[in-house]
Scaffold this active site. Sequence first.
Site, PDB file in Angstrom:
ATOM      1  N   SER A 549       9.617  57.970 -33.546  1.00  0.00           N
ATOM      2  CA  SER A 549       9.745  56.855 -32.505  1.00  0.00           C
ATOM      3  C   SER A 549      10.980  56.529 -32.076  1.00  0.00           C
ATOM      4  O   SER A 549      11.702  57.028 -31.479  1.00  0.00           O
ATOM      5  CB  SER A 549       8.863  55.656 -33.292  1.00  0.00           C
ATOM      6  OG  SER A 549       8.353  54.671 -32.444  1.00  0.00           O
ATOM      7  N   HIS A 666       0.095  57.818 -32.572  1.00  0.00           N
ATOM      8  CA  HIS A 666       1.491  57.323 -32.836  1.00  0.00           C
ATOM      9  C   HIS A 666       1.754  57.591 -34.554  1.00  0.00           C
ATOM     10  O   HIS A 666       2.805  57.680 -34.962  1.00  0.00           O
ATOM     11  CB  HIS A 666       1.798  56.082 -32.602  1.00  0.00           C
ATOM     12  CG  HIS A 666       3.655  55.923 -32.524  1.00  0.00           C
ATOM     13  ND1 HIS A 666       4.189  56.449 -31.550  1.00  0.00           N
ATOM     14  CD2 HIS A 666       4.259  55.016 -33.039  1.00  0.00           C
ATOM     15  CE1 HIS A 666       5.487  55.821 -31.707  1.00  0.00           C
ATOM     16  NE2 HIS A 666       5.544  55.262 -32.717  1.00  0.00           N
TER      17      HIS A 666
END
Length: 694
Positions: A549, A666
């Site tokens: 991320s 994610h």
Amino acid sequence: MAPEESRSPPMTRREEVAETRHGTEISDPYRWLEGDDEQVTAWTAAQNEYVDAHLDTPTQETLRPRMQELAEVGEYGAVKVAGGRHFQTVREPAADHGRLFVRETPDGDGTVLLDPNEWSANCNETAPTRSLSWFLPAPDGERVAYGVTEGGDEQVDIHVVNAPDGEEVAVREDCGRVFLGFVGFDAVSPGMVAWDGDGDGLYYVATGDPADGKQAEKELRHWRFDGSEATLLEHDDEQVWPMVRTDPESGTLAVGFHDVSGTDWQVRVDGELRPVVADSDAETFAVFHDGRVYVQTDHDAPRKRILACSLERFRAGDLELSECRTVLPEREAILQSFAVTPNHLVAHYQEDAHSRLLVFDHDGDHVRELSLPDYASVSQLRSDDDSEEIFYRVESFDQPPSVVRADPATGDRQELQRVSVVAEVEGAETLVVRQAFVESSGGVEVPLFVCHREAVELDGDNPTVLYGYGGFRSSQTPSFDRFRLPFLADGGVYAQVCARGGHEYGEEWHEDGMLANKQHTFDDFVAAGEHLCDAGYTNPEQLAVAGRSNGGLSVGAVVTQRPDLWAAARCSVPLLDMLRFHQFLLGGSWTTEYGNPEESDAFEYIREYSPYHNVEAGVEYPPVLFETGAEDTRVHPAHARKMAARLQSEADGGPFLLRTSTDAGHGGGASASETVEEQVERWTFLYDQLGMGN
């Protein structure tokens, strides 16, 4: 190295796109990969085949049984107490998902409330994996609300069941991203859901559908289980995320409006919301207890403190924090969270990025410190409003997570459960953990944790992985990863840098790694990598860097800035095109962290480090494994696609691999079997590139 390493990557069409922004011409030849049409799908499939070919090595088959053994280990979630009942998720060794138990005593056998393994029994391509993303017991312990996601997309359906029989009470579908956590919440608790006063409904913050580009549109709703629902407010500021809290005794609803600069609070009285803390540049979090409101804040205290006022004063609105009584003043250590019992406050502090638990009475007088292992990390600190007991998880790089029950009045503690990974720990012999402080830009001393076998010699010849993040106030504390154990057992060194941009030393540390200071984050990664080489742990031919991320951005930046320092890089769900990040999914809400590329000043400093725009033709870059998820609703897969395409087409070195998981987002929600394949793949890549493969 993989026998297929000479194979050329899939061809990527180049379409010249050039635009002038703030007087600078920007080339973007792979912009077409931002789409989701059939051509992008075919290109993604070809990239996955390219990964398969490169990672089809003997290393993979050697690692798979070890990873499978490690996956078949029980996992224990946080204990949440409500109405005298204890709620906890437990994943048995052979299960893909954890089941939710309710117990009358902390160490009792309990009753299964939910079994997500049953949800996924018949899943296929048209019915993706369903996962439990969070759960929230009612204050009286009679009901539990929980969130269900599909395929890792983070969009939640809310279900409510009775306890302990598990009978379903109500379902509310298509609620959006109501899982989101905030300061004071843990990874399993929703910051955007709270029980109403009578237990017959929920307050929740709904968000729009990412498919329509409406994730920033939010509504605070009151949903009652008789089917009625009312919208209490609408909010479309993409920088602000509302969170909700209720007082279990009075039913008072408080709404916090949180962004990177601070938190404003409102309270609902007589059917209307009135301001309590307004125009605040301080981060605050409110906890109700026995007619009082405790406020954790960095107002006039960068390392945070705890204030208190009466519930009556809080409900009156227009509260100045200076009116509140200081219960726990700011200390040298960073206050992370706290729990309240009938007679005590238990405060979780971090000192040099590892945990301490201090006990105080309600007047703020110090009572004792609860013992913890060296270099430990505490999470999910919970209390029972009606008894003197707290629960928390504790772990370290060499200590598997354990769930602990403690009595703050006496300091007595009981370990309820511990993850058992004895075989691999013995294989790794005795692990040691050290902490160093390395000098980075501006003369700043940056913490660096290092873990390895005791027998490892500092001869500069050890395969090493450096991990970090550096952003969004996220502190990188000691953590246990059982899938890391084979690497350590085989002589590897694991290091973790506490780069600026996190919160290891409070808001000042965060601000020193954001906006125009973002380069400091990357400087800290590089300083850590150089220290590992200079201190004799490793060398640039055996040093890998990893992050996910925002940490993937850090990896992309240090690979393009210092390609000579790394032998390999793992870059997961990353941001990499920083001149267009704000145009995808939740990106617009991150301009307060990175800056807005539409503004000339921000454009200039972002352009300097944006990884996608700093790939230079002819430069030899280390091998990179990019990982992304087709269902990621936070960071668009286009970042990894475009970066992989540019490196494959324009750079030397590599290979540059892009793995796209088709049924993943994610992160989180993966089954045990999916996790095994993911871990086998990433460690095969690192083993082969660091010279540990067969």
